[in-house]
Design a protein around this motif. Structure first.
Motif, short mmCIF file in Angstrom:
data_model
loop_
_atom_site.label_atom_id
_atom_site.label_comp_id
_atom_site.label_asym_id
_atom_site.label_seq_id
_atom_site.Cartn_x
_atom_site.Cartn_y
_atom_site.Cartn_z
N VAL A 17 37.13 16.36 15.03
CA VAL A 17 35.71 16.68 14.86
C VAL A 17 35.21 16.16 13.52
N VAL A 18 35.98 16.37 12.46
CA VAL A 18 35.59 15.92 11.13
C VAL A 18 35.44 14.40 11.11
N ASP A 25 28.04 9.74 9.70
CA ASP A 25 27.50 9.68 8.34
C ASP A 25 28.64 10.01 7.38
N PRO A 26 29.21 8.99 6.74
CA PRO A 26 30.38 9.21 5.88
C PRO A 26 30.14 10.13 4.70
N THR A 60 38.59 14.20 5.05
CA THR A 60 37.51 13.45 4.42
C THR A 60 38.04 12.47 3.39
N VAL A 61 38.98 12.93 2.58
CA VAL A 61 39.58 12.05 1.56
C VAL A 61 40.30 10.88 2.24
N GLU A 62 41.10 11.17 3.26
CA GLU A 62 41.81 10.10 3.97
C GLU A 62 40.83 9.13 4.62
N PHE A 63 39.74 9.64 5.19
CA PHE A 63 38.73 8.79 5.82
C PHE A 63 38.13 7.84 4.80
#
Length: 99
Positions: A17-18, A25-26, A60-63
């Motif tokens: 989901v994240v 929208d990053p 989020t950090v990995e993305f």
């Protein structure tokens, strides 16, 4: 791994989901309520929310590392500050439960 036992939500489901939000929208703010709403669920006891927040931050950090092809100085600064905040909040939470 099961992250939310009340709703039977796995870590992988939260990550998916994240990632979906970040692809739209990053730079949007992703919070547990938004993740649960997207899955058609709601927090019940909310004991899992600290773990959900950790999963959101890690994902989020990995993305963003993958998006930029590596870690940037700005990203590492944000991650460092989040780690400091998490440490302080965990210590405060533990102090409340012990007292």
């Amino acid at each position: 791994m099961i992250t939310c036992h009340c709703n039977y939500i796995t870590e992988r489901e939260i990550e998916d989901v994240v990632i979906g939000f970040l692809r739209e929208d990053p730079w949007q703010l992703v919070v547990p309520n938004k993740v649960y709403h997207e899955m058609g669920r709601r927090g019940r006891c909310c004991g899992c929310f600290p773990s959900v927040i950790d999963i959101i931050i890690r994902t989020t950090v990995e993305f963003h590392r993958h998006l930029k092809g590596g870690a940037s100085e700005e990203l590492e600064t944000v991650v460092s500050k989040l780690d400091e905040l998490r440490t302080r909040l965990t210590a405060a939470r533990n102090k409340v439960f012990v007292a």
